[in-house]
Write an enzyme that holds these catalytic residues in place. Structure first.
Site, PDB file in Angstrom:
ATOM      1  N   GLY A   1       0.810  -1.210   0.000  1.00  0.00           N
ATOM      2  CA  GLY A   1       0.000   0.000   0.000  1.00  0.00           C
ATOM      3  C   GLY A   1       0.847   1.264   0.000  1.00  0.00           C
ATOM      4  N   CYS A   2       0.201   2.357  -0.408  1.00  0.00           N
ATOM      5  CA  CYS A   2       0.850   3.670  -0.383  1.00  0.00           C
ATOM      6  C   CYS A   2      -0.205   4.701   0.015  1.00  0.00           C
ATOM      7  CB  CYS A   2       1.477   3.986  -1.744  1.00  0.00           C
ATOM      8  SG  CYS A   2       0.280   4.148  -3.088  1.00  0.00           S
ATOM      9  N   GLN A   3      -0.086   5.911  -0.434  1.00  0.00           N
ATOM     10  CA  GLN A   3      -1.032   6.960  -0.060  1.00  0.00           C
ATOM     11  C   GLN A   3      -2.365   6.819  -0.795  1.00  0.00           C
ATOM     12  OE1 GLN A   3      -0.420   8.888   2.406  1.00  0.00           O
ATOM     13  NE2 GLN A   3      -1.876  10.566   2.260  1.00  0.00           N
TER      14      GLN A   3
END
Length: 153
Positions: free
Chosen positions: A100-102
């Site tokens: 995951g990221c932003q």
């Protein structure tokens, strides 16, 4: 009418290429609810955001690691040239990992790179941390991270 077809052609071509490249690499994108279920079942979580983003708040799960896929530099974002080496030092190719990221973009690219490098059970969390927060799932902030003071005018 002819002009509208020409105007939409690049968008359609982009979406077709995105679909082709995603299916070609075998990237699986899941929503945050599916990600939470996988994390609750024992999956690892790989947060590929920059360290400062991670410290401001991240998914609250016990098996979490932060390895930035990109670094924020004055000239813009630059890919972490040691990303695969750093991931390989923590994870085995068979480990089950939610990436995951932003917002889901960097993690999509990172997941593709990891699959190409031989990792087998990588899932991209679509919508990223923003969707996680929006859904109301638990987040954690680093204890030593202090929010920037707010200046009121």
């Amino acid at each position: 009418m002819g002009l509208s077809v020409i105007a939409f052609f690049p968008v359609g071509l982009f979406l077709l290429l995105l679909l082709y490249s995603s299916s070609e690499a075998g990237i699986v994108t899941i929503n945050v609810k599916e990600a939470k279920d996988l994390l609750d079942s024992g999956y690892f979580y790989l947060d590929v955001r920059a360290v400062d983003e991670y410290k401001k708040g991240h998914v609250d799960t016990p098996k979490i690691f932060n390895i930035p896929y990109m670094f924020n530099k004055p000239e813009g974002r630059v890919k972490n040239s040691d990303f695969l080496k750093e991931v390989s030092s923590i994870f085995k190719e068979e480990d089950s990992v939610v990436v995951g990221c932003q917002s889901g973009v960097r993690s999509l690219y990172a997941t593709g790179d990891l699959l190409e490098a031989g990792f087998k059970n990588m899932s991209n969390m679509g919508g990223g941390y923003l969707s996680w927060v929006e859904t109301g799932f638990a987040v954690k902030r680093e204890e030593n991270h202090q929010e920037e003071p707010k200046i009121e005018l």
